[in-house]
Design a protein around this motif. Sequence first.
Motif, PDB file in Angstrom:
ATOM      1  N   THR A 251       0.830  -1.212   0.000  1.00  0.00           N
ATOM      2  CA  THR A 251       0.000   0.000   0.000  1.00  0.00           C
ATOM      3  C   THR A 251       0.860   1.255   0.000  1.00  0.00           C
ATOM      4  O   THR A 251       0.609   2.212  -0.751  1.00  0.00           O
ATOM      5  N   LEU A 252       1.905   1.267   0.820  1.00  0.00           N
ATOM      6  CA  LEU A 252       2.739   2.468   0.959  1.00  0.00           C
ATOM      7  C   LEU A 252       3.676   2.669  -0.227  1.00  0.00           C
ATOM      8  O   LEU A 252       4.180   3.777  -0.432  1.00  0.00           O
ATOM      9  N   LYS A 253       3.928   1.618  -1.000  1.00  0.00           N
ATOM     10  CA  LYS A 253       4.776   1.772  -2.196  1.00  0.00           C
ATOM     11  C   LYS A 253       4.198   2.821  -3.139  1.00  0.00           C
ATOM     12  O   LYS A 253       4.921   3.597  -3.769  1.00  0.00           O
ATOM     13  N   ILE A 254       2.861   2.831  -3.216  1.00  0.00           N
ATOM     14  CA  ILE A 254       2.182   3.789  -4.088  1.00  0.00           C
ATOM     15  C   ILE A 254       1.663   4.988  -3.297  1.00  0.00           C
ATOM     16  O   ILE A 254       1.734   6.130  -3.758  1.00  0.00           O
ATOM     17  N   GLY A 255       1.176   4.737  -2.085  1.00  0.00           N
ATOM     18  CA  GLY A 255       0.498   5.789  -1.312  1.00  0.00           C
ATOM     19  C   GLY A 255       1.416   6.766  -0.614  1.00  0.00           C
ATOM     20  O   GLY A 255       0.978   7.852  -0.218  1.00  0.00           O
ATOM     21  N   GLN A 256       2.690   6.400  -0.437  1.00  0.00           N
ATOM     22  CA  GLN A 256       3.629   7.287   0.265  1.00  0.00           C
ATOM     23  C   GLN A 256       4.930   7.381  -0.508  1.00  0.00           C
ATOM     24  O   GLN A 256       5.528   6.366  -0.862  1.00  0.00           O
ATOM     25  N   LYS A 257       5.358   8.601  -0.773  1.00  0.00           N
ATOM     26  CA  LYS A 257       6.634   8.827  -1.448  1.00  0.00           C
ATOM     27  C   LYS A 257       7.552   9.617  -0.517  1.00  0.00           C
ATOM     28  O   LYS A 257       7.128  10.614   0.090  1.00  0.00           O
ATOM     29  N   ILE A 258       8.795   9.140  -0.378  1.00  0.00           N
ATOM     30  CA  ILE A 258       9.776   9.829   0.469  1.00  0.00           C
ATOM     31  C   ILE A 258      10.992  10.155  -0.386  1.00  0.00           C
ATOM     32  O   ILE A 258      11.666   9.246  -0.898  1.00  0.00           O
TER      33      ILE A 258
END
Length: 700
Positions: A251-258
Amino acid sequence: MSKQTINVALIGNPNVGKTSVFNQLTGLNQQVGNYPGITVEKKLGFCKLPDNVKANVLDFPGTYSLNASSVDENVVIELLLNKKHSLYPDVVLLVAEVENLKRNLLLFTQIKDLEIPTILVINMIDRMDKKGISLDIPYLETQLKTKIALVSSRKGLGFEELKKMITAYETLPTEPCLNASSIDEVYFNTLRKTFPNQSLYKLWLVITQDVNFVDLNRKSLENNSFTKTNSELKRLQQKETVKRYQFINETLKIGQKIDSALATDFRSKLDRVLTHKVWGYLIFFFILFGIFQSIFEWSKIPMDFIDRTFATLSTLANENLPPGAFTNLISQGIIPGIGGILIFIPQITFLFLFISVLEESGYMSRVVFLMDKIMRRFGLSGKSVVPLISGTACAIPAIMATRNIENWKERLITILVTPFTTCSARLPVYAIIIGLVIPDKFIFGFLNLQGLTLMLLYLIGFGMAILSAYVLNKVLKLNCKTFFVVEMPNYKLPMFKNVAINVVEKTKAFVFGAGKIILAISVVLWFLASNSPTKKFNDAEAILMSKIENQNLSKLELKNKVASYKLEHSYIGIMGKTIEPAISPLGYDWKIGVAIISSFAAREVFVGTLATIYSVGGSDNDDTIKNKMKAEINPETGEKIFNFASGISLLLFYAFAMQCASTLAITKKETNSWKWPLGQLVFMSSFAYIVALIAYQILK
């Protein structure tokens, strides 16, 4: 929407800013107590929402997951399982921190499996730019099957939108994020068929945790043929956790960018200094030194003002109210007694202020990490530092805080040694005695002797706690081994609102909690000091007149001598004279003895007791408590009662003595035995007596 009240549960990992969110929603409109039957603290606040809706906001203890390893975490699980509980949540606010979403979302996915309406509250969004973080909110809401509120408790951002979401909680989706039952389809299908009317994930929690909910008895599960062994259940739990993190990662691979190139990380550089094996301890020492210097320097003016005010009030009451017992009670009992505790509000407020700032800034976690290296050598871990440091406020919640220590031996040792830590109730005793016997001078131009003495007393108490822990670790034959894990929160400037609420609530609790005891004891002491079973009390003036025929005394001097004579032959005087032989080798007179005994109810009662005794004993009511104590003379030696030797003896006695009935009671409750609190009482009191005796005999 019609007027109604909804229950809101505030849940999250430690150090995600959950308390800050709670304070933003409720402000000072809070109640603090304990959950029924246990000593875990419960914070309940009240909040007004849009459309004339009210909310009860329950702030749960911090927890990492629903796989409980402590009593605090059990509290979260058991309430979430019990729909019949009066505080069962209509909606859960799962507070997450924008920099640690991966870890925070584990708990979120578990709560979603309970099919409770849940809002994901992502806090500290003001740090996103600094850390190079961006979020795809629509995507995250779709994948997590929830509504997401972006807030900054520091800047007060996003809370109006959050309140609207809470009001519309009935529209939130309740289906789980992922199918946890896929870890063992056969096993979970059997569960579903056996208990068709129960929530599948609730069944799983009851099977794997030591918890119950009202619709199902745990033993009914254990007696079924499909019950697995503990090792099999552990493997399934691990499989469940892995599955949840796989879902979170995807989920965070797409939903969160750092974008680390945009981040400006100051934290790592600062951590290397503050947790350094040399500089870390030196910095901590100088911070403590600055705190105790400030406590004395900043509080002088308000303390003197309060002292003079109560002395004036006592005189006004004595001169303007009709003569009689009621006036004496007011002027000699209640006013001096209450004044004896309120005078220390400035110092206590400053103490709580500094502690709150250290906690809010994130520095306290570094202290825990730093001290773990020392604590291990004495049979404790860094987790024990939290109760020991909390003990500077009060030993009772500090002992409650030991419930986070999973290892029973470490927890027991921490409970037994925590009362050695100097609590805020000792501060009034330390402050008044230090002010009497330690010169208000500076050495090297910046070291205040009084502040230095106060700091040494705190260090002595902490050192004795560590030494006692070492001895207990050798004596108690309990073979246990644990590993220490502490989370390092981000550094942040302390929020004024959080600090203010904490200082106000803690100071208010101290004043009102101690005030009730002070008032009751002041009335009792006044009665005991104003009455007597002997004739000498009633005939005091005639007896004295026959003894001092040739002395030319003023009316005030005669009045004071009569009052002092009556006090010696009152109930309290007889009691004090009875114990005087046991305490005189410590440099104390019978009045101090009475104050020591009465202060067993609460240490801070010591000063109020002396204030009441000296007021009844004929000292000038217009004089301050400190001046009355300074003027007290030993009739046999002609020396001041409160001199350097007796003062140091008293300071050391209160540094080590178990002078708190409430602490004994909470120790009994936490250990479920009278053996440990009685052992505390005997050892600490005996040790305090011996140390005070040696100190006085050497210094006199």
